[in-house]
Design a protein around this motif. Structure first.
Motif, short mmCIF file in Angstrom:
data_model
loop_
_atom_site.label_atom_id
_atom_site.label_comp_id
_atom_site.label_asym_id
_atom_site.label_seq_id
_atom_site.Cartn_x
_atom_site.Cartn_y
_atom_site.Cartn_z
N SER C 94 0.83 -1.19 0.00
CA SER C 94 0.00 0.00 0.00
C SER C 94 0.88 1.25 0.00
O SER C 94 1.99 1.25 0.51
CB SER C 94 -0.92 0.00 1.22
N ASN C 97 1.96 2.35 3.54
CA ASN C 97 3.03 1.54 4.08
C ASN C 97 4.37 1.89 3.42
O ASN C 97 5.41 2.04 4.05
CB ASN C 97 2.67 0.07 3.86
N PHE C 98 4.30 2.04 2.11
CA PHE C 98 5.49 2.34 1.32
C PHE C 98 6.10 3.67 1.73
O PHE C 98 7.29 3.80 2.03
CB PHE C 98 5.07 2.35 -0.15
N THR C 101 7.52 3.76 5.33
CA THR C 101 8.83 3.12 5.40
C THR C 101 9.89 4.09 4.88
O THR C 101 10.93 4.29 5.50
CB THR C 101 8.85 1.84 4.55
#
Lengths: 446, 478, 251
Positions: C94, C97-98, C101
């Motif tokens: 997603s 999330n990407f 990070t």
């Protein structure tokens, strides 16, 4: 089942050898002991899981060990040629090469040799020495071992370096006998570097007895050579065709193999293409139209041993009545065969409740930088498409035919000889319409 | 990707590799009829159970190890394994009576054995070596008529149910490892959900091999009566040991009319070290039967552990309109070998099955999908869709796909798709460009790749599974 | 900020950059134009460390560091951002999330604590408005199923999130309709400050109507063969590249 053949060999091996060639006899005893060990394949073996040979092999067939000439004039029985195909036409009757080639054949290009293995073995033994049995003798297979023990002759074709055959070679196999008959033959085809050839093999039966054909074909395709192999089965349904096609490809070569079963009793095609050089292209396709109690099993493997090659495999089955289809597609990518692109598709249509299909695509991949895929489907005709056509005024029956024809069409499109493609379209349509696609003179049972 | 980084990154330790220093009642190694009798008597089993074991044992003697899987299985000496090991305890009545060492073990595993962990909402049966140690929430479940207990207790307290359903899905003659299990199985879990009951919490069993030189042979039986529902979780870990240990389990599921069973596994047996020393041999027979109309069984598995995995959770779709699902992520690294997949046997009308398998191979591992979809002649309008994808990380591993499709009815639609490719370097570079290291990028991409399957897991498991994927693959790419 | 000297680079043994030199200072916008195959995208790839390309000669310093020695992720963390010509789809991962990070990796590099979930979501919401990005896109997988325009907007959104020193926009205008182009250019302009810089790679002049460059360079056959002010872009628009090719080849 095996016993009668073991006895036969022990009693007759002198005659078998006498009527064959040295290059074949050299491997014969080893093949026989292999057959003694393996026997005929049974359904317990993965390669024959879906083809039970018990019944066809239990029949008491005659073999023509003493090579008695079969009284037949192929022109009397075989009238089906492909219109407009201009080919080099040759005949094989049962398992013997018919000695006279078609008088209409134009002269072959220099250096090209076409004939029987036995005959060429005496004239040019050096040509066969390095090739004959090199692929088949390494296989652990009862039928191939049987072939090695009993085959006495076969078709031979040699295309020298950089020679391009201007027309396809057409080889018509005619099965003719008064008693149940077994034909055992071993063919050898060699293309030297840069050579180009097309071979069309047609199978026909002219007598109503039961036939069993055990045929091994080895093909060597050297660097930059292009080879097209078309096999068309159109035999009656008391025929059992057990054929093995082994092809070895060297670097930058291009191979197309297209096997079409229009009509037959029981077929087991084992096809193995060993891609042993970089930058090769391989296309393997096939089509099966079966009904009644017919059985067709295509057991195929494409082995990628070297990097940067591509292969495409496509098989389509239309199964009616109580017919049984089986397909195995093994794609093997060796550890060092990086950048392999290999795609496989198998699509099948069942037209009746009683028809059966078994499919077994397989990917075995040991290299990481690859693009490989397979897809397989089993289903019936697309009802919405059929309805759409009906809504446009097309009858249900005609809609079904159109859909089936469309379904098989991409296999036909893979034929690179236009006249053959046209002919196939007609034959397939006739076959799908339930009209006999038999050629005049062939006997195809109802 | 350069292999230098691959060498630089060292393997993360197996997080569950501790052993528990606990008194164990272990019988001598070796297998014969007397051992089978001994196991049965240690468990105070009734005569019919002993008869069943002996029947299986005698049949096992006639069987050979199957060789069709794409696995290289070293010879296993069945006489050098101890077939029964139990933490020395006398059936604890409450948690206070359980050996504190044992409780510590399960705490380390993060298993909420204590009832005060009720908030986590999972009922747990914990099996260490051969026996079930403690089942939580038993009482509150029993108010609903749900039976959730160890298999031994079920034999004692619910013999009729056990007799009726045990071995009804996996017969004692089924296969080499299943038959061995029938002869020597020690314990496991038993679940019965009565008619019309929706089990309010996830039921869970944690399996732990602790003792040395022992095999673990547990069996699980889940029966979901008409109109019931249950979700069941299974987790497995083992200590790190240099020798290989054998695990041969059986799971049977029976789903009656309108019942639904979800079975999720996160299998993390010790996989051996990075040189392939040690690790569990995991030979498991899992099968469910959709017995009644409109019943449903769903298998979800995340397989990251074991040196060798041989496992095919399957479904027999007997009831009309029944359906089955198989979702799998199998990750192999270093020297691991996995041959896993499913069988879907369509017998009833309008039955549907869905297979989604994601294989990820790294290191020197071999990872195979093997599946069978069979449509019987009477299975009108059966549907199956299968998708099997393989992802390769590194050039020394293998990814293989062996699907079998056998269709005997023209109204069936069976579709299979498979792809194999290596991890996409453009994706890794894209992540790198955003400041994400290659290692993390691989973790992200692999989790994304496996997401469809991970989404099928209950929440608690999904998080654990994601971490596991990442840990298993650490050091596998550069 | 960025100094490129005599840069040579090849892909699969084929030399693409043949001695390129360029200096970019803080506060500047440089446009790089040139015919197809001149090496424009290669320059972007080499600056960001794409492993497909090999540098054979020359040096690149970025804020006094040898850029060529850094891994791709560290170049990003040092503040180089590439808006990809073809943003990559990453199924199942997603956007949230990407991006989280990535943002936290940048923070870790700067020895900062990871951002809390609430702070992150707030920042994401703010930056999304900058490129008029749909909320729904953030919940989808990275670039998967995005239209061409959405992908490019997503690139600028990521640029806003990572707040780079030097942003390289590789053909960001390709495949964009006029509205999307305006939105993307607006985003870039809003992010412009006196302490950051941009390199805008483009084939056409139209993007430069929106993002006004301080310098325009013509890249041809792996080198910068002509530099000038923004009027050079207009001249190229009018006369094409042939006259430049002739000038160079005639040498």
């Amino acid at each position: 089942m095996e016993q009668q053949y073991l006895d036969l060999y022990k009693a007759q091996h002198e005659s078998i050898k006498k009527h064959s060639a040295k290059v074949m006899n050299n491997l014969r005893d080893a093949a026989f002991s292999q057959f003694e060990k393996l026997g005929f394949p049974t359904v317990a073996l993965e390669n024959y899981k879906y083809t039970d040979l018990k019944e066809p092999l239990s029949i008491d067939y005659g073999l023509n060990i003493n090579r008695i000439p079969i009284p037949v004039n192929p022109y009397d029985v075989f009238k089906c040629d492909v219109p407009g195909i201009h080919s080099y036409l040759y005949f094989v009757v049962n398992d013997g090469f018919y000695p006279v080639s078609d008088p209409r054949n134009s002269k072959l290009p220099d250096g090209v040799i076409i004939g029987s293995v036995k005959e060429v073995a005496t004239l040019h033994p050096e040509l066969l020495q390095d090739y004959f049995g090199k692929l088949s003798s390494t296989k652990e297979d009862g039928l191939i071992a049987f072939n090695g023990a009993f085959a006495q002759d076969g078709f031979f074709m040699y295309i020298p370096e950089n020679v391009i055959l201007d027309k396809p070679v057409q080889l018509v196999n005619i099965m003719r006998a008064d008693v149940d008959f077994m034909a055992v033959s071993h063919n050898l085809i060699i293309l030297e570097k840069g050579a180009k050839a097309q071979l069309l093999v047609c199978d026909h039966t002219v007598d109503e007895v039961r036939f069993l054909s055990n045929r091994v074909t080895e093909v060597f395709v050297a660097e930059n050579a292009t080879y097209e192999h078309y096999k068309l089965e159109n035999a009656h349904n008391k025929t059992t065709n057990l054929s093995t096609l082994l092809i070895k490809q060297q670097a930058s070569s291009n191979v197309l193999a297209n096997v079409i079963t229009l009509h037959n009793g029981l077929t087991h095609n084992m096809i193995e293409i060993d891609v042993d050089g970089e930058h090769c292209e391989t296309e393997l396709c096939g089509m099966v139209i079966a009904d009644k109690n017919q059985q067709v099993d295509n057991f195929t493997s494409i082995i990628h041993n070297k990097p940067n090659c591509s292969s495409r495999e496509l098989f389509k089955y239309v199964l009616d009545d109580s017919s049984k289809g089986a397909f195995t597609g093994k794609l093997y990518v060796a550890k060092d065969a990086q950048k392999t692109a290999a795609f496989q598709t198998n699509r099948n249509i069942l037209l009746k409740k009683t028809a059966k299909m078994r499919t077994k695509p397989q990917l075995e991949i040991y290299a990481d930088d690859v693009k490989c895929s397979h897809g397989a489907t089993i289903g019936s005709l697309d009802e919405t498409a059929k309805f759409y056509m009906q809504a446009r005024g097309i009858s249900e029956e005609e809609a079904r035919l159109l859909l089936m024809f469309a379904f098989t069409n991409d296999v036909i499109e893979n034929i690179r000889i236009p006249a053959l493609q046209d002919r196939m379209k007609i034959l397939v349509e006739k076959r799908l319409r339930g009209e006999l696609s038999k050629c005049e003179g062939c006997v195809i049972c109802q | 990707m350069s292999t230098d980084i691959l060498n630089e990154v060292t393997q993360t330790d197996y997080k569950y590799g501790f052993t528990t220093d606990i008194e164990t009642d272990i019988i001598p190694i070796g297998l014969n009829e007397d051992v089978v009798r001994l196991i049965s008597s240690k468990k105070n089993e009734p005569e019919w159970m002993l008869e069943f074991r002996l029947k299986a044992y005698r049949h096992w003697l006639t069987m050979k190890l199957p060789d069709w899987a794409h696995l290289n299985i070293p010879e296993i000496d069945y006489q050098s394994i101890a077939y029964y090991a139990a933490p020395r305890i006398n059936a604890p009545k409450s948690l206070d009576e359980v050996d504190p060492e044992l409780l510590k073990t399960f705490e380390k595993l993060g298993i909420p054995l204590h009832e005060r962990m009720a908030l986590s909402g999972i009922a747990v049966d914990a099996v260490m070596d051969s026996v079930s140690v403690k089942t939580t929430f038993k009482e509150s479940l029993s108010e609903l008529g749900i039976i959730f207990c160890s298999f031994s207790e079920a034999v004692e307290n619910h013999p009729d149910l056990v007799k009726k359903y045990m071995s009804s899905v996996v017969p004692y003659t089924d296969n080499f490892f299943a038959t061995l299990n029938c002869a020597v199985f020690s314990d496991g879990s038993f679940v019965y959900i009565p008619k019309g009951v929706r089990c309010p919490m996830e039921l869970s069993t944690y399996f732990r091999i602790n003792a040395m030189n022992t095999g673990q042979f547990e069996r699980t039986l889940i029966v979901a009566d008409e109109d019931s529902y249950v979700s069941y979780l299974e987790g497995c870990t083992a200590p790190m040991r240099d020798e290989n240990q054998l695990h041969a389990a059986i799971v049977e599921i029976v789903a009656m009319k309108n019942a639904e069973v979800k079975y999720s596994t996160v299998q993390n047996w010790y996989p051996g070290d990075k040189n392939g020393v040690g690790g569990i041999y995991n030979f498991v027979t899992k099968r469910g039967i959709c017995k009644g109309a409109y019943s449903k069984i769903s298998w979800t598995q995340v397989e990251t552990g074991s040196a060798i995995t041989w496992k095919y959770p399957s479904c027999i779709l007997l009831g009309d309109n029944s359906s089955a699902e198989f979702y799998s992520v199998a990750v192999t690294n270093h020297h691991q070998q996995a041959d896993t997949g499913t069988k879907m046997l369509h017998i009833g009308k309008n039955t549907t099955s869905h297979i989604l398998s994601k294989g990820i191979s790294a290191g020197l591992s071999q990872n195979s999908y093997r599946g069978l979809v069979k449509i019987n002649p009477a299975a009108e309008n059966a549907r199956n869709f299968s998708q099997c994808d393989s992802l390769l990380l590194g050039d020394k591993c293998g990814a293989h796909t062996f699907p079998y499709m056998e269709v005997n009815n023209d109204t069936a639609i069976v579709e299979h798709e498979a792809t194999t490719s290596k991890i996409n370097e453009d994706q890794i570079f894209y992540c790198n460009q955003r400041g994400i290291s290659t290692e993390d990028a691989v973790g992200l991409i692999v989790n994304g790749y496996a997401k469809e399957v991970l989404n099928k897991l209950p929440m608690e498991f999904a998080v654990e599974a994601q971490k596991l994927l990442q840990i298993t693959l650490e050091g596998s790419v550069g | 900020m960025l100094e490129i000297k005599n840069l040579h680079a090849n892909i699969n043994g084929k030399e693409i950059l043949k001695g390129l030199s360029l200096t970019v200072n803080a506060g500047e916008i440089h446009a790089i134009m040139g015919p197809n195959g001149a090496g424009k995208s290669t320059l972007a790839s080499v600056l960001t460390g794409n492993p497909a390309f090999t540098v054979t000669e020359g040096e690149v310093t970025f804020n006094a560091k040898n850029l060529l020695e850094l891994t791709p992720e560290n170049r990003s963390r040092e503040g180089i951002f590439l808006s990809f010509q073809y943003p990559v789809e990453i199924p199942g991962v997603s956007m949230v999330n990407f991006m989280r990070t990535a943002v936290n990796e940048h923070r870790k590099y700067k020895k900062l604590e990871p951002m809390s979930a609430t702070d992150f979501l707030r920042m994401q919401r703010e930056k999304k408005e900058l490129v008029e990005m749909d909320n729904k896109l953030a919940n989808r997988s990275v670039n998967e199923g995005f239209s061409g325009g959405e992908k490019k907007r997503n690139e600028i959104f990521q640029m806003a999130m990572l707040d780079p020193m030097l942003s390289i926009l590789d053909e960001t205008d390709s495949g964009l309709d006029i509205d999307a182009l305006r939105i993307v250019a607006n985003g870039v302009n809003k992010l412009k400050r006196s302490d950051n810089a941009s390199i805008v790679i483009t084939h056409y002049q139209r993007l430069l109507d929106y993002i006004v460059p301080d310098f325009v360079h013509v890249l041809y056959d792996g080198r910068i063969v002509k530099s000038g002010g923004k009027e050079l872009a207009l001249e190229l628009e009018e006369r094409g590249y042939d006259w430049i090719k002739k000038e160079v080849d005639g040498e």
